[in-house]
Design a protein around this motif. Structure first.
Motif, PDB file in Angstrom:
ATOM      1  N   PHE A   1       0.153   5.760  -0.301  1.00 46.56           N
ATOM      2  CA  PHE A   1      -0.251   6.985   0.806  1.00 46.56           C
ATOM      3  C   PHE A   1      -0.150   8.011  -0.086  1.00 46.56           C
ATOM      4  O   PHE A   1       0.870   8.182   0.622  1.00 46.56           O
TER       5      PHE A   1
ATOM      6  N   ARG B   1      -2.437   0.349  -4.871  1.00 45.25           N
ATOM      7  CA  ARG B   1      -1.599  -0.901  -4.630  1.00 45.25           C
ATOM      8  C   ARG B   1      -0.692  -1.595  -5.383  1.00 45.25           C
ATOM      9  O   ARG B   1      -1.254  -1.854  -6.790  1.00 45.25           O
TER      10      ARG B   1
ATOM     11  N   TRP C   1       0.493  -1.612  -0.090  1.00 44.05           N
ATOM     12  CA  TRP C   1       0.111   0.008   0.092  1.00 44.05           C
ATOM     13  C   TRP C   1       1.157   1.429   0.146  1.00 44.05           C
ATOM     14  O   TRP C   1       1.871   1.721   0.224  1.00 44.05           O
TER      15      TRP C   1
ATOM     16  N   ILE D   1      -4.419   6.687  -3.208  1.00 43.45           N
ATOM     17  CA  ILE D   1      -4.243   5.717  -2.565  1.00 43.45           C
ATOM     18  C   ILE D   1      -4.008   4.549  -4.045  1.00 43.45           C
ATOM     19  O   ILE D   1      -4.360   4.503  -4.559  1.00 43.45           O
TER      20      ILE D   1
END
Length: 352
Positions: free
Chosen positions: A323, A350, A321, A348
């Motif tokens: 951010f 991933r 992840w 965001i």
């Protein structure tokens, strides 16, 4: 935000292994390449309310959904790409950056909304920017040699009522309990738009700082041509933090930002984070959101040819992840603009 018409497609692509991990379908994509340089999904939301109070104006809101391929051997035959992407690339060979040490591809789609300052007026506000909704699809090609990167993107889309700007903004404001903008009847007419963008980047220091505390700097220069926007630009980004990523910038607004460029080492293990400061200066020949429709008479304002941005933010990564939160300040874009634009961005990401 993404329109309801795009949302089912976004969800389908996000969960489709045949698009994102074609190795399972083709059985030929090297598992080591997927392990070291996995594909990724990014979702970014921009909003001028993140820039501070009374900032619901100018570049009012935007969202973009991006799919990032693993590192590729080439753009037309690599089994890590689905058949549809290989077919499309075979017809866009002139956009391919050439043979480099590493290369990958991105696909993104999203929407941007632009509004004047006064949301209550229903008449044409001649001394403020036009109402504009933009709906776009982007195909991007990145190629890396050491600490140098070339990125080329082709954006295709639509401005005008078909971009669904009014409907999306009304829906968002209804959820948030905000006042709606009343002047969307004065927005630009429907017009297909395109933008061909090319940028080159270089990263210092050459050995990176992935093992602990460190800094790096990324310079960029390039330009774009099209009826959506035509400009030349240059700028840079400086980062400082713990286990800096081996990429070409953390600013979500950059074409090779958002963890979309090829990496040599993959993401760091455990937690990593850093601060970033970014800048960009543009000599603008055309901006449809200010100049109005290309082939029809429409609302327009007298744009300023020189525009600058400065942004700052923080990025945090853990495992798969990432951010990023950023804030941008822009110089005035047209004569008579009442306030300097300020907006924020949240991303965001991933890996898969």
């Amino acid at each position: 935000m993404l329109t309801r018409a795009w949302l089912p497609l976004a969800l389908a692509l996000a969960v489709s292994p045949h698009f994102i991990t074609p190795a399972q379908a083709a059985g030929q994509c090297a598992q080591s390449a997927l392990h070291e340089h996995p594909p990724a999904i990014n979702f970014r939301v921009d909003n001028d309310l993140l820039g501070g109070a009374q900032q619901d104006q100018g570049y009012s809101n935007g969202a973009m959904f991006t799919l990032v391929s693993p590192n590729l051997q080439d753009y037309t035959d690599d089994p890590c790409l689905p058949g549809l992407a290989r077919w499309m690339n075979s017809h866009l060979e002139r956009l391919h950056p050439g043979e480099f040490e590493q290369q990958n591809m991105i696909f993104s789609f999203g929407q941007g909304l632009y509004t004047p300052t006064d949301n209550t007026r229903t008449d044409l506000i001649e001394d403020d920017r036009p109402y504009v909704g933009v709906l776009m699809v982007n195909f991007g090609y990145n190629a890396r040699s050491g600490n140098h990167l070339r990125t080329t993107q082709l954006a295709l889309g639509m401005v005008g009522p078909s971009a669904q700007g009014e409907q999306v903004q009304d829906a968002v404001h209804s959820v948030l309990g905000d006042e709606k903008f009343s002047g969307w009847d004065n927005q630009l007419h429907d017009e297909p738009v395109f933008k061909l963008l090319h940028e080159r980047m270089q990263r210092w220091p050459p050995n990176g700082n992935a093992a602990g505390w460190g800094w790096d700097a990324i310079s960029h220069w390039g330009g774009a041509i099209g009826n959506l926007a035509t400009y030349a630009n240059a700028g840079g980004e400086v980062r400082f933090g713990w286990k800096l990523p081996d990429d070409f910038g953390s600013s979500p607004m950059r074409p090779a930002g958002e963890n979309t460029a090829p990496t040599r080492y993959g993401r760091a293990q455990g937690w990593s984070s850093h601060l970033f400061l970014t800048s960009d200066a543009r000599w603008v020949l055309r901006d449809i959101t200010l100049d109005g429709n290309t082939f029809r008479s429409s609302h327009s304002v007298d744009k300023r040819p020189l525009v600058g941005d400065i942004g700052y933010g923080v990025a945090v990564m853990r495992g798969k992840w990432k951010f990023a939160l950023a804030r941008y300040h822009r110089t005035r874009e047209f004569d008579g603009q009442k306030e300097t634009p300020v907006f924020g961005s949240f991303t965001i990401s991933r890996t898969l």
